[in-house]
Design an enzyme around this catalytic site. Structure first.
Site, short mmCIF file in Angstrom:
data_model
loop_
_atom_site.label_atom_id
_atom_site.label_comp_id
_atom_site.label_asym_id
_atom_site.label_seq_id
_atom_site.Cartn_x
_atom_site.Cartn_y
_atom_site.Cartn_z
CB SER A 184 -1.03 -0.06 1.15
OG SER A 184 -0.47 -0.45 2.42
CG HIS A 209 -3.97 -1.03 -2.27
ND1 HIS A 209 -4.45 0.10 -2.04
CD2 HIS A 209 -3.44 -1.58 -0.92
CE1 HIS A 209 -4.52 0.75 -0.83
NE2 HIS A 209 -3.94 -0.35 -0.17
CE LYS A 219 -8.09 0.27 1.04
NZ LYS A 219 -7.12 -0.56 1.72
#
Ligand SMILES: *Cc1c(COP(=O)(O)O)cnc(C)c1O
Length: 386
Positions: A177, A205, A239
């Site tokens: 990250s 992610h 996300k």
């Protein structure tokens, strides 16, 4: 009692480590409003620009009308709604695992998986730059906790080879990250299979962004998925998916074990069903709208191309996380502040979040950005470097 806390807070402030929240007055987007000012923002994890998508908003509203606002109970009592169930099936199919299980957040998913699968007498091996939630989970599990240097599989293999524990669990971020680099997943799988270890991959992610149709980091190979029954896949839904929550996908025995014993699954209220309704729509957009990932790839290429002659260098990353290495914390904070004065938000990330001497600006890109947004950031950075 109070003066003790005040003293600690004062120390934090003196070291420039006191963190402050800024009040966001608009939806999450590339252009946002913060405390009365408008900014071009490069701070969110909303990589596909779905957090404020009209179709998701509509699905959430329809979900609320149909099923109410609160789940009202935990999954094991009677809060497990038909849309939670549908979403779990859709996520399992999309990530190509036999079963999937929803968690309230990625933090809770990691805590749940690690503490359900490892305990006293077991060993956890973890990349040194893993997300805090994975580290907290390992500590909470009471298993022996061994951290290996970032991406160093030679060290990991030595440790695995000499381990005698009953259960071994290797845990790694898929996309790191604060670095934006990607773990060598096929090699990790190979090692885990060879040494009889489970592999927990945290794809917070990568899900929605990487791999065919955004199916995530396990789909980065050209010939389909990196397949192995030892893999336990965790991805977050707040996300790229633009909503909230997380899921774990794995073999049926693993998922059933989590339902029976993952405490952060059992002892908490189920998320509002309307979120699952929105996520079903999000999943369709992720799967079908290839253009969002194409746009994102263009932005990443444009930024890398534009920043080539800056004195500061981008860390090697092909993901939407593009960290610009500054070095000193004070300098990183200063540049972030100067950008802010120019109406551009890019967070400075400092130790202890990253190693000493590697303070950086964490530029995160989104499909919602426009080419002129990237150009504006570029111009500002060259001005500040002059
Ligand atoms: C954001 C993040 C999490 C936590 O997910 P939440 O759903 O926000 O709790 C876990 N792991 C990684 C690598 C993350 O970046």
């Amino acid at each position: 009692m109070f003066s003790d806390l005040a003293e600690q807070l004062r120390k934090r402030e003196q070291q420039g480590l006191l963190r402050q929240r800024q009040i966001l007055e608009s939806p999450q987007a590339n252009h946002i409003s913060v405390e009365g000012c408008h900014y071009l923002a490069f701070c969110s994890n909303d990589y596909l620009g779905l957090a404020n998508h009209p179709q998701l908003i509509e699905a959430a509203c329809a979900g609320a009308r149909q099923l109410g606002v609160g789940a009202g109970a935990s999954h094991l009592i009677n809060g497990h709604s038909v849309v939670h169930h549908d979403l779990e099936r859709a996520l399992a199919a999309f990530s190509d695992f036999p079963r999937a299980l929803l968690f309230s957040t990625g933090y809770m998913a990691n805590i749940g998986v690690v503490t359900a699968l490892a305990g006293r007498g077991d060993i956890i091996f973890a990349d040194r730059l893993n997300h805090a939630s994975l580290n907290d989970a390992a500590l909470l599990s009471r298993a022996k906790f061994i951290r290996y240097p970032h991406l160093n599989l030679e060290v990991l293999e030595k440790r695995l080879a000499s381990a005698t524990a009953r259960r071994k669990l290797v845990i790694s971020d898929a996309v790191f990250s604060m670095e934006g680099d990607v773990a060598p997943i096929p090699q990790l799988i190979e090692l885990c299979e060879r040494y009889g270890a489970w592999l927990l991959i945290d794809d917070a992610h990568g899900f929605g962004v990487l791999g065919r149709q955004g199916r995530g980091s396990l789909f980065l190979s050209n010939d389909g998925k990196h397949h192995s029954p030892v893999v336990i896949y965790m991805a977050t839904l707040g996300k790229a998916a633009g909503v909230f929550g997380a899921f774990v996908a794995a073999q049926p025995e693993v998922i059933e074990t989590l339902i029976q014993s993952a405490r952060s699954y059992i002892y908490t209220t189920a998320t509002p069903p309307l979120l699952s309704q929105a996520l079903l729509t999000s999943l369709q957009l992720i799967e079908n709208d290839e253009w969002r990932r194409e746009l994102l790839a263009q932005h990443i290429a444009q930024l890398k191309q534009n920043l080539q002659s800056l004195p500061w260098k981008l860390l090697p990353s092909d993901t939407p996380i593009q960290p610009l290495l500054i070095g000193e914390s004070i300098e990183a904070a200063r540049i972030s502040q100067r950008l802010r004065e120019r109406g551009i938000l890019v967070p400075a990330i400092r130790p202890p979040t990253v190693p000493q001497g590697t303070a950086r600006l964490r530029i995160s890109l989104s499909a919602a950005h426009q080419p002129q947004d990237i150009a504006r950031l570029t111009d500002a950075l060259y001005e500040l470097a002059a």
